[in-house]
Design an enzyme around this catalytic site. Structure first.
Site, short mmCIF file in Angstrom:
data_model
loop_
_atom_site.label_atom_id
_atom_site.label_comp_id
_atom_site.label_asym_id
_atom_site.label_seq_id
_atom_site.Cartn_x
_atom_site.Cartn_y
_atom_site.Cartn_z
N TYR A 30 27.89 8.03 -17.23
CA TYR A 30 26.49 8.00 -17.64
C TYR A 30 25.60 8.57 -16.53
O TYR A 30 24.77 9.44 -16.76
CB TYR A 30 26.10 6.56 -17.96
CG TYR A 30 24.64 6.33 -18.27
CD1 TYR A 30 24.14 6.55 -19.54
CD2 TYR A 30 23.77 5.85 -17.29
CE1 TYR A 30 22.80 6.31 -19.84
CE2 TYR A 30 22.43 5.61 -17.57
CZ TYR A 30 21.96 5.85 -18.85
OH TYR A 30 20.64 5.61 -19.12
N SER A 72 17.74 8.05 -14.87
CA SER A 72 18.10 6.67 -14.54
C SER A 72 18.47 6.56 -13.06
O SER A 72 18.96 7.53 -12.46
CB SER A 72 19.31 6.27 -15.39
OG SER A 72 19.95 5.14 -14.85
N LYS A 122 23.31 12.00 -16.57
CA LYS A 122 21.88 12.01 -16.28
C LYS A 122 21.58 12.95 -15.10
O LYS A 122 20.59 13.68 -15.12
CB LYS A 122 21.39 10.60 -15.96
CG LYS A 122 21.35 9.67 -17.17
CD LYS A 122 20.27 10.08 -18.17
CE LYS A 122 20.07 9.06 -19.27
NZ LYS A 122 19.09 9.52 -20.29
#
Lengths: 327, 327
Positions: A151, A127, A155
């Site tokens: 998050y 992402s 990633k």
């Protein structure tokens, strides 16, 4: 070949399995078996001639990665993740699902490689959240990952692990940093970034949408169709050209909210634009200010990844794929 | 205050505890307790008035991080790692010690924070091995981490975790990307980079040294004294100026092997230089070609980290600290 999609019940996962059915294979190769995995049992795509295995599995639970890898899929798409907001609210769950899940998967592949030279291809969805403000525009391919969310951290860690496990020869693969997916089909959701899709999706069908930010906010977008295209290309491209840096920022369209609205006006007219209700939200504006405005994506383009070239095109793709081709 | 050094038996760890004794404290604060931790029981530094606790512990073993954090040290220096070569030979051990160890430590701190608002400062030693070729010269502060070793991958993951745990408020701290330490005291070791120190250290005491690379190889160096200085500064500086990007490339001296030899000549004369025996080694040359040639280290300098400004100075520091001040 045997294709496994982990995270198959999500929007991109569903579109990916549908595309595989439509294409009749992956690249030049027919798909005999499709294993669809998610924490809720995924639905089988319509019209598939091969064998479909539906698996309800949590990759981060003990033994699940081994169980999945025991079926020796040739290509694995790993799309499963909990989203940014949830990873921020539930620290442990985010690390477990988004980071440990990937490591368990990689280690299951490594053990299978050690056992019988198993050597699959893994396409991992990362992402643009691996980048954190302050960010230049455009962001170059060699800009550092300094995420500002758990998050994004998870990633970024997965990207590092992926490149190392590939370098060590346990598997082949690639990490795909998806732009924000726009226009996301379906109902409005609670994501702070939801308005990027909402201000187009709702007016296109005659409904009101709320715009919580100012027109000058710039962000990075690609259609669901492009996202699936990235994954298919990652699964079929010649990886020998990629070298050891396996996480790539994908191409997309950099646009301000104002430019999005201009595209909507060109395609659907002033009446559609009038359905956008401005309700500035200070918190969402502060969050947006830290998001990636756009990427050079030079390596990805050179390696054959393609996306839309304008927001008009992004809207047209939505009309074709979600609205039956007409307004 | 209570200072804990994890990895206290290593060269930098020993010099750090000696420096704390010599300084009589850390910054303005006296050190009452020093806990020295390593996989082999560390030695107590001479001349310390406070309490010394010597701990034989493997941070990656179950429960060990919790046990160490139960003593609630105010400042934790985490220097423990297995080195690059070993992490490359033993994949699982590298990930266990270098990555899981750090995560266990961070999680032990997080749980203690949740229990009683414990909020220590963690100074983590990272490495320029988080960077992998091709590399520009100089490497800027916003250049991406694309390690080409498992060791570098593990350090890069630790940097990401550190920044995220700090951002989430579980602890404060900083990640210190050490340059190659030169002149490393002691006997020649098996590290591929060992010659950078060897070609100076041995000739300075009248012994032969082997140079396996050509004179044009450029690399990034700081003395053991500077390395300890970075750690002390990281433990005492005002962290509120640092922002969320907590891993910093430290200042150092960028020099070619030829420039190292020129400095040796200026300080110890031609007879010392004549003790360098050239035995080109293709494998070492290939490895060196991928190592970091040098850094801007602008953020670290602005934040008050300092190193030597020439190789002459690096050699003089060695003569002062290791050879009693004279040749």
């Amino acid at each position: 070949m045997h294709v496994m999609i982990i995270g198959a019940a999500g929007m991109v996962g569903r579109k990916l399995s549908e595309r595989l059915v439509r294409d009749g294979g992956l690249g030049a190769k027919p798909v005999e078996t499709m294993t669809l995995v998610d924490v809720i049992t995924p639905e089988a795509p319509a019209g598939f001639d091969g064998r479909v295995v539906l698996e309800q599995a949590d990759l981060s639970a003990a033994g699940e990665a081994e169980r999945l890898i025991n079926t020796r899929p040739d290509v694995i798409f790993h799309l499963a993740a909990i989203v940014s907001g949830e990873a921020e609210r539930d620290f442990e769950k985010g690390y477990r699902i988004n980071m440990d899940g990937m490591r368990f998967l990689l280690d299951a592949v490594r053990h299978a490689h050690d056992a019988d030279r198993y050597y699959p291809r893994l396409v991992f969805t990362s992402s643009i959240a691996v980048f954190g403000a302050p960010l230049p525009y455009p962001i170059s391919d060699d800009f550092h990952s300094t995420p500002l969310t758990s998050y994004g951290t998870q990633k970024a860690v997965c990207e590092l692990l992926l490149s190392d496990y590939i370098r060590r020869g346990f598997l082949d693969g690639i990490g795909i940093r998806l732009p924000t997916i726009c226009i996301r089909p379906g109902k409005p959701n609670a994501a702070a970034s939801g308005f990027f899709s909402g201000i187009l999706r709702e007016p296109l069908v005659g409904q009101e949408a709320v715009l919580p930010v100012t027109d000058d906010i710039r962000h990075w977008h690609a259609s669901p169709r492009s996202a699936v295209g990235f994954l298919i290309h990652g699964a079929t491209m010649d990886l020998s050209q990629v070298g050891p840096r396996r996480a790539l920022s994908m191409p997309g369209v950099s646009a301000t909210v104002g430019e999005q609205i201009d595209a909507l006006r060109r395609i659907a007219g002033d009446n559609a634009v009038k359905l956008i209700r401005r309700e500035p939200d200070e918190m969402i504006m502060r969050m947006c200010a830290g998001w990636a405005p756009g990427f050079e994506a030079r390596r990805a383009r050179e390696l054959g990844f393609t996306a839309e070239s304008s927001f008009d095109e992004i809207i047209r793709v939505h009309i074709e794929d979600e609205l039956g081709g007409k307004l």
